[in-house]
Design a protein around this motif. Structure first.
Motif, PDB file in Angstrom:
ATOM      1  N   GLU A 115      17.269   5.938 -19.615  1.00 15.14           N
ATOM      2  CA  GLU A 115      18.403   6.861 -19.533  1.00 15.14           C
ATOM      3  C   GLU A 115      18.739   7.207 -18.085  1.00 15.14           C
ATOM      4  N   ARG A 116      17.733   7.215 -17.214  1.00 12.91           N
ATOM      5  CA  ARG A 116      17.948   7.545 -15.804  1.00 12.91           C
ATOM      6  C   ARG A 116      18.312   6.325 -14.956  1.00 12.91           C
ATOM      7  N   GLY A 117      18.367   5.145 -15.590  1.00 13.21           N
ATOM      8  CA  GLY A 117      18.744   3.937 -14.873  1.00 13.21           C
ATOM      9  C   GLY A 117      17.616   3.264 -14.133  1.00 13.21           C
ATOM     10  N   PHE A 118      16.358   3.663 -14.423  1.00 15.37           N
ATOM     11  CA  PHE A 118      15.207   3.081 -13.734  1.00 15.37           C
ATOM     12  C   PHE A 118      14.699   1.813 -14.413  1.00 15.37           C
ATOM     13  N   ALA A 119      15.103   1.568 -15.644  1.00 16.31           N
ATOM     14  CA  ALA A 119      14.567   0.461 -16.437  1.00 16.31           C
ATOM     15  C   ALA A 119      15.607   0.054 -17.467  1.00 16.31           C
ATOM     16  N   ILE A 120      15.445  -1.165 -17.995  1.00 17.09           N
ATOM     17  CA  ILE A 120      16.335  -1.580 -19.076  1.00 17.09           C
ATOM     18  C   ILE A 120      15.878  -0.916 -20.376  1.00 17.09           C
TER      19      ILE A 120
ATOM     20  N   ALA B  65      10.190  -3.506 -18.528  1.00 21.74           N
ATOM     21  CA  ALA B  65      11.533  -2.936 -18.493  1.00 21.74           C
ATOM     22  C   ALA B  65      11.934  -2.567 -17.072  1.00 21.74           C
ATOM     23  N   THR B  66      10.981  -2.098 -16.287  1.00 23.32           N
ATOM     24  CA  THR B  66      11.259  -1.731 -14.901  1.00 23.32           C
ATOM     25  C   THR B  66      11.556  -2.963 -14.058  1.00 23.32           C
ATOM     26  N   CYS B  67      10.757  -3.998 -14.230  1.00 22.23           N
ATOM     27  CA  CYS B  67      10.950  -5.219 -13.447  1.00 22.23           C
ATOM     28  C   CYS B  67      12.281  -5.884 -13.791  1.00 22.23           C
ATOM     29  N   ARG B  68      12.635  -5.906 -15.066  1.00 17.04           N
ATOM     30  CA  ARG B  68      13.901  -6.535 -15.447  1.00 17.04           C
ATOM     31  C   ARG B  68      15.092  -5.792 -14.843  1.00 17.04           C
ATOM     32  N   LYS B  69      14.941  -4.495 -14.629  1.00 15.38           N
ATOM     33  CA  LYS B  69      16.020  -3.706 -14.034  1.00 15.38           C
ATOM     34  C   LYS B  69      16.080  -3.893 -12.522  1.00 15.38           C
ATOM     35  N   LEU B  70      14.930  -3.856 -11.855  1.00 16.53           N
ATOM     36  CA  LEU B  70      14.885  -3.805 -10.396  1.00 16.53           C
ATOM     37  C   LEU B  70      14.714  -5.168  -9.728  1.00 16.53           C
ATOM     38  N   TRP B  71      14.286  -6.173 -10.488  1.00 16.64           N
ATOM     39  CA  TRP B  71      14.072  -7.506  -9.926  1.00 16.64           C
ATOM     40  C   TRP B  71      14.586  -8.522 -10.949  1.00 16.64           C
ATOM     41  N   PRO B  72      15.854  -8.450 -11.300  1.00 19.85           N
ATOM     42  CA  PRO B  72      16.361  -9.216 -12.440  1.00 19.85           C
ATOM     43  C   PRO B  72      16.396 -10.709 -12.225  1.00 19.85           C
ATOM     44  N   GLU B  73      16.302 -11.157 -10.974  1.00 22.86           N
ATOM     45  CA  GLU B  73      16.407 -12.591 -10.712  1.00 22.86           C
ATOM     46  C   GLU B  73      15.124 -13.365 -11.021  1.00 22.86           C
TER      47      GLU B  73
ATOM     48  N   THR C 132       0.792  -1.234   0.000  1.00 24.09           N
ATOM     49  CA  THR C 132       0.000   0.000   0.000  1.00 24.09           C
ATOM     50  C   THR C 132       0.824   1.283   0.000  1.00 24.09           C
ATOM     51  N   ARG C 133       2.148   1.184  -0.259  1.00 27.29           N
ATOM     52  CA  ARG C 133       2.988   2.385  -0.175  1.00 27.29           C
ATOM     53  C   ARG C 133       3.427   2.926  -1.523  1.00 27.29           C
ATOM     54  N   ALA C 134       3.458   2.126  -2.544  1.00 27.63           N
ATOM     55  CA  ALA C 134       4.076   2.510  -3.818  1.00 27.63           C
ATOM     56  C   ALA C 134       3.322   3.643  -4.495  1.00 27.63           C
ATOM     57  N   THR C 135       4.074   4.597  -5.015  1.00 28.28           N
ATOM     58  CA  THR C 135       3.489   5.722  -5.743  1.00 28.28           C
ATOM     59  C   THR C 135       3.984   5.804  -7.186  1.00 28.28           C
ATOM     60  N   ASN C 136       4.794   4.844  -7.624  1.00 31.55           N
ATOM     61  CA  ASN C 136       5.227   4.790  -9.017  1.00 31.55           C
ATOM     62  C   ASN C 136       5.585   3.346  -9.349  1.00 31.55           C
ATOM     63  N   THR C 137       5.853   3.086 -10.617  1.00 30.33           N
ATOM     64  CA  THR C 137       6.074   1.702 -11.047  1.00 30.33           C
ATOM     65  C   THR C 137       7.326   1.105 -10.424  1.00 30.33           C
ATOM     66  N   GLY C 138       8.371   1.902 -10.282  1.00 31.17           N
ATOM     67  CA  GLY C 138       9.579   1.395  -9.636  1.00 31.17           C
ATOM     68  C   GLY C 138       9.303   0.938  -8.221  1.00 31.17           C
ATOM     69  N   GLU C 139       8.542   1.717  -7.485  1.00 27.31           N
ATOM     70  CA  GLU C 139       8.184   1.322  -6.114  1.00 27.31           C
ATOM     71  C   GLU C 139       7.226   0.141  -6.122  1.00 27.31           C
ATOM     72  N   ASN C 140       6.324   0.071  -7.096  1.00 27.61           N
ATOM     73  CA  ASN C 140       5.473  -1.123  -7.209  1.00 27.61           C
ATOM     74  C   ASN C 140       6.322  -2.389  -7.231  1.00 27.61           C
ATOM     75  N   ILE C 141       7.378  -2.349  -8.024  1.00 27.15           N
ATOM     76  CA  ILE C 141       8.233  -3.529  -8.175  1.00 27.15           C
ATOM     77  C   ILE C 141       9.078  -3.762  -6.925  1.00 27.15           C
ATOM     78  N   THR C 142       9.770  -2.748  -6.444  1.00 30.43           N
ATOM     79  CA  THR C 142      10.696  -2.952  -5.332  1.00 30.43           C
ATOM     80  C   THR C 142       9.952  -3.281  -4.041  1.00 30.43           C
ATOM     81  N   PHE C 143       8.851  -2.620  -3.768  1.00 33.34           N
ATOM     82  CA  PHE C 143       8.115  -2.900  -2.537  1.00 33.34           C
ATOM     83  C   PHE C 143       7.450  -4.273  -2.587  1.00 33.34           C
ATOM     84  N   THR C 144       6.986  -4.675  -3.763  1.00 38.86           N
ATOM     85  CA  THR C 144       6.419  -6.027  -3.892  1.00 38.86           C
ATOM     86  C   THR C 144       7.507  -7.072  -3.745  1.00 38.86           C
ATOM     87  N   ARG C 145       8.638  -6.832  -4.345  1.00 35.88           N
ATOM     88  CA  ARG C 145       9.785  -7.743  -4.176  1.00 35.88           C
ATOM     89  C   ARG C 145      10.110  -7.921  -2.690  1.00 35.88           C
TER      90      ARG C 145
END
Length: 211
Positions: A181-186, A132-140, A94-107
């Protein structure tokens, strides 16, 4: 919207559809947004046996706080339960406010589970960016992206706000390059036809969701 801009919107719409082959995964992750249909499609996939566990992730964005005052994940979870998904199969982030946080907080939420394959369920035009975001932040983990199958016309009719949908479609397309370009996604390929369609829509004034 004139004929050329409508055709450009179709180009972007199809670009974001990854057409991943459906398969069973360890968890289905419903990405919060303004589109409650995401939760409905998660429920449909759960009942089809695509995953035994569901996570809905999302707090609020300025575009959703009026619709989902208790947070996107909470409302999505309630909708899924109303469609027969048992509460025991649902987890809420219930905390994520963007797609990157959706992925990292769920992980992080699933750290104690043996998660090797995930199904990301999103708005139709969010699939490529979510991947692209998930592959960058949760690559395993292996990632399958899914969205309710529908045409752009059908989606516009469902949401009943063409301006909002086209602006978000443009914004998601721009983010493909900007976030890589900002390193948030592949990085993802961006064909010349997509670049041209995107620029025409920006020039036409669909700029509300640009970063």
């Amino acid at each position: 919207m004139d004929e050329q801009l409508r055709a450009d919107a179709e180009v972007l719409w199809h670009y974001h559809h990854l057409r991943h082959e459906p398969r069973r995964t360890d968890v289905g992750i419903g990405l919060g947004s303004h589109d409650l249909g995401v939760a409905g499609y998660v429920a449909e996939l759960y009942h089809a046996g695509r995953f035994p566990l569901v996570v809905f992730t999302g707090a609020n964005a300025p575009t959703t706080v009026g619709m989902f005052p208790r947070g996107e994940a909470v409302h999505f979870g309630e909708h899924a339960r109303a469609l027969g998904v048992p509460a025991t199969a649902i987890r809420l982030e219930t905390r994520a406010t963007n797609t990157g946080e959706n992925i990292t907080f769920t992980r992080d939420l699933l750290r104690d589970h043996d998660i090797r394959e995930v199904t990301l369920v999103s708005r139709p035009y969010q699939q490529r960016r979510a991947y692209a975001t998930c592959r960058k932040l949760w690559p395993e983990v292996d990632v399958v992206c899914a969205a309710k199958p529908q045409t752009l016309d059908e989606y516009l009719h469902t949401i009943a706000d063409d301006d909002r949908v086209i602006n978000m479609l443009v914004g998601d397309t721009q983010r493909i390059t900007a976030y890589a370009e900002r390193g948030f996604a592949i990085p993802q390929p961006l064909p010349a036809t997509v670049r041209a369609a995107l620029q025409r829509l920006i020039d036409a004034g669909f700029t509300k969701r640009l970063v």
